[in-house]
Write a protein that holds these residues in place. Structure first.
Motif, PDB file in Angstrom:
ATOM      1  N   PRO A 203      89.619  65.253  56.654  1.00  0.00           N
ATOM      2  CA  PRO A 203      90.242  66.421  57.295  1.00  0.00           C
ATOM      3  C   PRO A 203      90.018  67.695  56.491  1.00  0.00           C
ATOM      4  O   PRO A 203      89.868  67.665  55.261  1.00  0.00           O
ATOM      5  N   TRP A 204      90.017  68.826  57.197  1.00  0.00           N
ATOM      6  CA  TRP A 204      89.827  70.122  56.529  1.00  0.00           C
ATOM      7  C   TRP A 204      90.853  70.325  55.418  1.00  0.00           C
ATOM      8  O   TRP A 204      90.509  70.755  54.313  1.00  0.00           O
ATOM      9  N   GLU A 205      92.116  70.026  55.706  1.00  0.00           N
ATOM     10  CA  GLU A 205      93.188  70.275  54.735  1.00  0.00           C
ATOM     11  C   GLU A 205      93.024  69.418  53.484  1.00  0.00           C
ATOM     12  O   GLU A 205      93.279  69.875  52.369  1.00  0.00           O
ATOM     13  N   THR A 206      92.609  68.159  53.670  1.00  0.00           N
ATOM     14  CA  THR A 206      92.394  67.273  52.526  1.00  0.00           C
ATOM     15  C   THR A 206      91.269  67.801  51.648  1.00  0.00           C
ATOM     16  O   THR A 206      91.372  67.834  50.416  1.00  0.00           O
ATOM     17  N   ALA A 207      90.189  68.231  52.283  1.00  0.00           N
ATOM     18  CA  ALA A 207      89.048  68.750  51.531  1.00  0.00           C
ATOM     19  C   ALA A 207      89.407  70.015  50.758  1.00  0.00           C
ATOM     20  O   ALA A 207      89.025  70.191  49.594  1.00  0.00           O
ATOM     21  N   ALA A 208      90.177  70.895  51.401  1.00  0.00           N
ATOM     22  CA  ALA A 208      90.527  72.161  50.756  1.00  0.00           C
ATOM     23  C   ALA A 208      91.467  71.962  49.577  1.00  0.00           C
ATOM     24  O   ALA A 208      91.511  72.799  48.674  1.00  0.00           O
ATOM     25  N   ALA A 209      92.217  70.871  49.577  1.00  0.00           N
ATOM     26  CA  ALA A 209      93.168  70.634  48.487  1.00  0.00           C
ATOM     27  C   ALA A 209      92.500  70.086  47.235  1.00  0.00           C
ATOM     28  O   ALA A 209      93.117  70.048  46.167  1.00  0.00           O
ATOM     29  N   ALA A 210      91.236  69.664  47.339  1.00  0.00           N
ATOM     30  CA  ALA A 210      90.623  68.893  46.255  1.00  0.00           C
ATOM     31  C   ALA A 210      89.832  69.674  45.199  1.00  0.00           C
ATOM     32  O   ALA A 210      89.880  69.309  44.022  1.00  0.00           O
ATOM     33  N   PRO A 211      89.066  70.717  45.519  1.00  0.00           N
ATOM     34  CA  PRO A 211      88.058  71.207  44.577  1.00  0.00           C
ATOM     35  C   PRO A 211      88.574  71.680  43.215  1.00  0.00           C
ATOM     36  O   PRO A 211      88.137  71.168  42.183  1.00  0.00           O
ATOM     37  N   LEU A 212      89.470  72.643  43.189  1.00  0.00           N
ATOM     38  CA  LEU A 212      89.862  73.236  41.912  1.00  0.00           C
ATOM     39  C   LEU A 212      90.608  72.240  41.034  1.00  0.00           C
ATOM     40  O   LEU A 212      90.270  72.045  39.862  1.00  0.00           O
ATOM     41  N   VAL A 213      91.611  71.564  41.597  1.00  0.00           N
ATOM     42  CA  VAL A 213      92.378  70.614  40.788  1.00  0.00           C
ATOM     43  C   VAL A 213      91.551  69.383  40.468  1.00  0.00           C
ATOM     44  O   VAL A 213      91.651  68.811  39.368  1.00  0.00           O
ATOM     45  N   GLY A 214      90.726  68.937  41.405  1.00  0.00           N
ATOM     46  CA  GLY A 214      89.924  67.745  41.168  1.00  0.00           C
ATOM     47  C   GLY A 214      88.906  67.927  40.070  1.00  0.00           C
ATOM     48  O   GLY A 214      88.764  67.077  39.174  1.00  0.00           O
ATOM     49  N   GLN A 215      88.190  69.048  40.105  1.00  0.00           N
ATOM     50  CA  GLN A 215      87.195  69.311  39.069  1.00  0.00           C
ATOM     51  C   GLN A 215      87.850  69.539  37.713  1.00  0.00           C
ATOM     52  O   GLN A 215      87.333  69.095  36.678  1.00  0.00           O
ATOM     53  N   THR A 216      88.971  70.237  37.702  1.00  0.00           N
ATOM     54  CA  THR A 216      89.677  70.484  36.444  1.00  0.00           C
ATOM     55  C   THR A 216      90.161  69.176  35.830  1.00  0.00           C
ATOM     56  O   THR A 216      89.995  68.932  34.624  1.00  0.00           O
ATOM     57  N   ALA A 217      90.763  68.324  36.651  1.00  0.00           N
ATOM     58  CA  ALA A 217      91.269  67.049  36.149  1.00  0.00           C
ATOM     59  C   ALA A 217      90.142  66.179  35.625  1.00  0.00           C
ATOM     60  O   ALA A 217      90.256  65.552  34.553  1.00  0.00           O
ATOM     61  N   TRP A 218      89.038  66.103  36.350  1.00  0.00           N
ATOM     62  CA  TRP A 218      87.916  65.265  35.915  1.00  0.00           C
ATOM     63  C   TRP A 218      87.331  65.776  34.605  1.00  0.00           C
ATOM     64  O   TRP A 218      87.092  65.006  33.673  1.00  0.00           O
ATOM     65  N   ARG A 219      87.097  67.075  34.515  1.00  0.00           N
ATOM     66  CA  ARG A 219      86.513  67.618  33.289  1.00  0.00           C
ATOM     67  C   ARG A 219      87.443  67.421  32.103  1.00  0.00           C
ATOM     68  O   ARG A 219      87.018  67.060  31.004  1.00  0.00           O
ATOM     69  N   ALA A 220      88.738  67.667  32.311  1.00  0.00           N
ATOM     70  CA  ALA A 220      89.699  67.531  31.220  1.00  0.00           C
ATOM     71  C   ALA A 220      89.774  66.095  30.715  1.00  0.00           C
ATOM     72  O   ALA A 220      89.725  65.844  29.506  1.00  0.00           O
ATOM     73  N   LEU A 221      89.886  65.152  31.638  1.00  0.00           N
ATOM     74  CA  LEU A 221      90.053  63.748  31.252  1.00  0.00           C
ATOM     75  C   LEU A 221      88.758  63.107  30.782  1.00  0.00           C
ATOM     76  O   LEU A 221      88.706  62.483  29.707  1.00  0.00           O
ATOM     77  N   MET A 222      87.715  63.227  31.593  1.00  0.00           N
ATOM     78  CA  MET A 222      86.513  62.432  31.375  1.00  0.00           C
ATOM     79  C   MET A 222      85.458  63.158  30.536  1.00  0.00           C
ATOM     80  O   MET A 222      84.875  62.572  29.628  1.00  0.00           O
ATOM     81  N   THR A 223      85.207  64.438  30.852  1.00  0.00           N
ATOM     82  CA  THR A 223      84.156  65.169  30.128  1.00  0.00           C
ATOM     83  C   THR A 223      84.632  65.596  28.748  1.00  0.00           C
ATOM     84  O   THR A 223      83.993  65.294  27.738  1.00  0.00           O
ATOM     85  N   GLN A 224      85.751  66.295  28.684  1.00  0.00           N
ATOM     86  CA  GLN A 224      86.260  66.788  27.411  1.00  0.00           C
ATOM     87  C   GLN A 224      87.109  65.740  26.678  1.00  0.00           C
ATOM     88  O   GLN A 224      86.998  65.585  25.472  1.00  0.00           O
TER      89      GLN A 224
END
Length: 276
Positions: free
Chosen positions: A140-161
């Protein structure tokens, strides 16, 4: 087109709804018809902290965007009119050493849509082709819009950094926030044991429902005692903190020897004391 813009910052009460000029795509750019735009804490910071003397006012925020392609500029080959897309809100040059290494957020010209440039709180927006990801029909549009900023931040913080590995203990502070609640799910899926700190019985219950193994209620007292008990006095391998001053000392105290702390925000203040 219509946009939800503000002329003076200081909060949501300043937002007005009105006409702004229609954007058009240049070479390598795509015009998106916005179907959904999320609102998160970042957008509230933009509302409160935008410089009133900025020449870009009126301004409209909205970093998280999903929509469909309306028009493509010269040289765009990966997308066509009618395609469903979600937008990566990160702005980067794509040419520097950091970008070439895949570290776009370290680009000297890094910015975020809805802060560096007007965002998705409008009917249409122009973005670079490289900022688009195809969106499957079942999302859904709403699900997709909720994901980018928080999803990328969480992944980079936990897994990359943070370098989180299976079997490690991770403590996620401020667990009811967007990045933190996403991080809980990523950490659980990665095979880590998830300890979390939030405030209030309702948030504790919701944090558990997201997959946290151990949840501490910050309003009930010193959560360090709970961390010590849960880890048999060892501490955790990784702390993820977006709260800042109010939880900084507790996060450092919770670390095991050789542990790592990754910070991505400072909602309670940027100045914290560190016992070296």
């Amino acid at each position: 087109m219509l946009a939800a813009w503000f002329r003076t910052p200081r909060g949501p009460a300043r937002i007005e709804r009105g006409e702004v000029p229609d954007p058009s795509p240049g070479p390598g750019q795509v015009l998106i018809g916005v179907r959904a735009a999320a609102l998160n804490h970042f957008d509230l910071l933009v509302l409160r902290e935008t410089d009133p003397a900025s020449p870009t006012l009126p301004f409209w925020g909205g970093a998280d965007i999903a929509g469909e392609v309306l028009e493509t500029g010269a040289g765009v080959t990966g997308f066509a009119r009618g395609d469903r897309v979600v937008v990566n809100p990160g702005l980067f040059c794509g040419r520097c050493r950091e970008c070439a290494a895949g570290q776009e957020s370290q680009c000297a010209d890094f910015g975020i849509i809805g802060d560096s440039v007007p965002g998705g709180c409008a009917e249409r927006i122009v973005v670079e082709e490289r900022n688009l990801l195809s969106l499957p029909v079942h999302v859904p549009w709403e699900t997709a819009a909720a994901a980018p900023l928080v999803g990328q931040t969480a992944w980079r913080a936990l897994m990359t950094q943070g370098g989180l590995r299976p079997g490690e203990d991770v403590l996620i502070v401020g667990a009811s926030g967007g990045v933190a609640s996403t991080a809980i799910q990523i950490a659980r899926l990665s095979g880590a044991r998830v300890l979390a700190v939030t405030s209030g019985p309702d948030k504790v219950a919701r944090t558990r429902s997201l997959g946290a193994d151990v949840v501490f209620d910050r309003s009930a007292g010193d959560w360090w005692d709970g961390v010590a008990e849960a880890t048999h006095g060892r501490g955790v391998d990784l702390v993820l903190d977006g709260i800042g001053a109010a939880t900084w000392a507790g996060g450092l105290r919770s670390l095991a020897r050789g542990g790592r702390l990754v910070t991505y925000g400072r909602t309670t203040g940027r100045l914290a004391e560190t016992d070296i």
